[in-house]
Design an enzyme around this catalytic site. Structure first.
Site, PDB file in Angstrom:
ATOM      1  CG  ASP A   1      -2.249   4.984   3.489  1.00 27.52           C
ATOM      2  OD1 ASP A   1      -2.142   5.253   2.270  1.00 27.52           O
ATOM      3  OD2 ASP A   1      -3.150   5.459   4.208  1.00 27.52           O
TER       4      ASP A   1
ATOM      5  CG  HIS B   1      -1.978   0.996   1.263  1.00 27.52           C
ATOM      6  ND1 HIS B   1      -3.181   0.801   1.903  1.00 27.52           N
ATOM      7  CD2 HIS B   1      -2.058   2.232   0.739  1.00 27.52           C
ATOM      8  CE1 HIS B   1      -3.941   1.862   1.760  1.00 27.52           C
ATOM      9  NE2 HIS B   1      -3.281   2.765   1.065  1.00 27.52           N
TER      10      HIS B   1
ATOM     11  CG  ASN C   1      -8.611  10.363   5.227  1.00 26.56           C
ATOM     12  OD1 ASN C   1      -8.576  11.107   6.198  1.00 26.56           O
ATOM     13  ND2 ASN C   1      -8.921  10.782   4.008  1.00 26.56           N
TER      14      ASN C   1
ATOM     15  CG  HIS D   1      -0.328  14.946   1.104  1.00 24.68           C
ATOM     16  ND1 HIS D   1      -1.093  14.892  -0.038  1.00 24.68           N
ATOM     17  CD2 HIS D   1      -0.816  13.974   1.917  1.00 24.68           C
ATOM     18  CE1 HIS D   1      -2.016  13.943   0.082  1.00 24.68           C
ATOM     19  NE2 HIS D   1      -1.867  13.361   1.255  1.00 24.68           N
TER      20      HIS D   1
ATOM     21  CG  HIS E   1     -10.073   4.149   2.332  1.00 22.01           C
ATOM     22  ND1 HIS E   1      -8.933   4.908   2.352  1.00 22.01           N
ATOM     23  CD2 HIS E   1     -10.898   4.691   3.269  1.00 22.01           C
ATOM     24  CE1 HIS E   1      -9.067   5.867   3.265  1.00 22.01           C
ATOM     25  NE2 HIS E   1     -10.255   5.756   3.830  1.00 22.01           N
TER      26      HIS E   1
ATOM     27  CG  HIS F   1      -1.118   6.643  -1.856  1.00 24.91           C
ATOM     28  ND1 HIS F   1      -2.307   6.494  -2.530  1.00 24.91           N
ATOM     29  CD2 HIS F   1      -1.350   6.139  -0.611  1.00 24.91           C
ATOM     30  CE1 HIS F   1      -3.216   5.927  -1.742  1.00 24.91           C
ATOM     31  NE2 HIS F   1      -2.649   5.702  -0.568  1.00 24.91           N
ATOM     32  CG  PHE F   2       5.411   5.488  -5.560  1.00 26.87           C
ATOM     33  CD1 PHE F   2       5.462   5.665  -4.187  1.00 26.87           C
ATOM     34  CD2 PHE F   2       6.217   4.512  -6.117  1.00 26.87           C
ATOM     35  CE1 PHE F   2       6.297   4.891  -3.378  1.00 26.87           C
ATOM     36  CE2 PHE F   2       7.059   3.735  -5.326  1.00 26.87           C
ATOM     37  CZ  PHE F   2       7.098   3.916  -3.966  1.00 26.87           C
ATOM     38  NE  ARG F   3       0.404  11.331  -2.977  1.00 28.60           N
ATOM     39  CZ  ARG F   3      -0.659  10.945  -2.299  1.00 28.60           C
ATOM     40  NH1 ARG F   3      -1.674  10.350  -2.912  1.00 28.60           N
ATOM     41  NH2 ARG F   3      -0.750  11.159  -1.018  1.00 28.60           N
TER      42      ARG F   3
END
Ligand code: DOR
Ligand code: ZN
Length: 428
Positions: A308, A64, A281, A312, A182, A66-68
């Site tokens: 996760d 899990h 979240n 940002h 999620h 997030h590499f954006r």
């Protein structure tokens, strides 16, 4: 050849915990020998890593992250994400699909599969369950699987319509791919990212209650029992949800769950101390929830430790609580948080914790990885389980939104080896 000498090999899959000299030839483990063997067998020009006092384990696998990329590369891109993974001891990561465009179409997935080819670690992709994360119409799961999607998820956006989830599970079962969920019912959420209670009141937001998670966890476990689909309940944060998963797992082996280092390390109090850096979240909750998650890890209700990793920018996180985005980076602190908060206090043995970072995630995604054996892939992490260090802001990630900055943790990654190549060395 590359030799790793005198390390303590901890391989959860084979239940090995022994000192060995390990020999790597190209991308595979060529031999595992008693200590001292390297000195006799090594040849001219062989590279040697002295691992006395260090743990050698399978390269970590994160289900899990997030590499954006595409769309939000000012936060992270595939290359900075992969560098962050390597620095954290990870050799395989599975990216979520909430990019821009969303990974709900062939072009975006094909772009990402190409992009993954030159990375120091294995970067895998999930695709969206529903088109545009709208929760209405399924993506072309057959086509996306054929192009390399290893699983499907609308992570970040819970799917409200139960019939859509049911349909997705039937398709996932037919395709033999996992779905990850999620779990936060938007109907019960005042505002995302902060637990509903005294802390949300203190910071002036409406908050997200645990029951919003519990209802969807119960629903999706029930659907999984009915359909037989392999499911992963993502980033479990509520003690009641842990109990629901425990009960549901007794009824079906196809139910799995993740916990993040932040959810087993912190409580909602962190929001008061760290501000938006602790907004995530589902939110950090109470000490009782945190302890229930640790119990769930101990009794294997929770199968995976997943970060996760959610980068940002500074500007975004400097906004006020109600408008800052949720999420925190995690790849570079996960192993140390596990050692510090699970292993050192005696909740889990080192091998048991590593199981949730290696062999278990490999199994869910049908990966030939997550173990150390002759002939197997040379994906390894070498770390000092006793070295203390203070988390700084100098991450390999493009982002630095971590609530753990300034904390002193135990357990330091020294080398990461992926495909037989050293892709990270401490201090470089
Ligand atoms: O806090 C979160 N941030 N939770 C998610 O599920 C998504 C993630 C993100 O993409 O920033
Ligand atoms: Zn999520």
């Amino acid at each position: 050849m590359l030799w790793i000498k005198n390390g303590r090999l901890v391989d959860p899959k084979s239940q090995t915990d022994q000192f060995y000299d390990i020999c790597i030839e190209r991308e595979r483990i060529a031999g595992i020998f008693p200590p001292g063997s390297a000195d006799q067998k090594q040849g001219e020009g062989d590279e040697v890593i002295e691992a006395a006092g260090l743990i050698v384990a399978p390269g970590l696998i994160d289900v899990h992250v997030h590499f954006r990329e595409p769309g939000f590369t000012y936060k992270e891109d595939v290359a900075t994400g992969a560098a962050s993974a390597a620095a954290g001891g990870y050799t395989t990561v599975i990216c979520m699909a909430n990019t821009k465009p969303i990974v709900d179409n062939e072009e975006t997935l094909t772009y990402l599969r190409e992009r993954a080819k030159d990375m120091p670690v294995r970067v895998l992709n999930t695709a969206a369950i529903t088109k545009g994360f709208q929760g209405k119409e399924l993506t072309d799961m057959i086509g996306l699987k054929a192009l390399g999607a290893v699983g499907f998820t609308d992570d970040g956006v819970p799917i409200a319509d139960t019939s859509v989830v049911m349909e997705a599970m039937k398709m996932a079962k037919a395709l033999n791919v996992p779905l990850s969920f999620h779990e936060e019912d938007p109907a019960l959420i005042g505002s995302f990212g902060v637990n509903q209670g005294p802390v949300s009141v203190a910071v002036g937001v409406a908050g997200a209650p645990a029951v919003a998670e519990d209802v969807l966890v119960a629903r999706d476990c029930a659907l999984a029992l009915n359909t037989g689909a392999e499911i992963d309940i993502q980033h479990i944060s509520s003690g009641t949800s842990v109990a629901i998963v425990r009960a549901m797992k007794a009824l079906g082996k196809n139910i799995h769950a993740e916990a993040t280092p932040q959810h087993f390390s912190l409580t909602e109090e962190a929001v008061l101390q760290k501000g938006t850096l602790a907004r995530v979240n589902p939110p950090l909750r109470t000490e009782a929830d945190r302890l229930a998650i640790i119990e769930g890890l101990k009794d294997d209700t929770i199968d995976y430790i997943a970060t996760d990793h959610a980068p940002h920018s500074k500007e975004e996180k400097e906004k006020e609580m109600k408008s800052a985005p949720s999420g925190m980076i995690g790849l570079e602190t996960a192993l140390a948080l596990g050692i510090t908060n699970l292993v050192k206090p005696g909740h889990l043995t080192l091998s048991h914790m590593l199981e949730k970072l290696t062999v278990n995630p490999a199994q869910l995604y049908h990966l030939d990885a997550g173990y150390v054996a002759v002939g197997g892939l040379a994906d390894l992490v070498i770390f000092d389980e006793n070295e203390s260090w203070t988390v700084g802001e100098n991450f390999k990630s493009r982002a630095s939104n971590s609530p753990f900055i300034g904390d002193t943790l135990t357990g330091k990654v020294k080398y990461t080896i992926c495909d037989g190549k050293v892709v990270y060395r401490d201090g470089e």
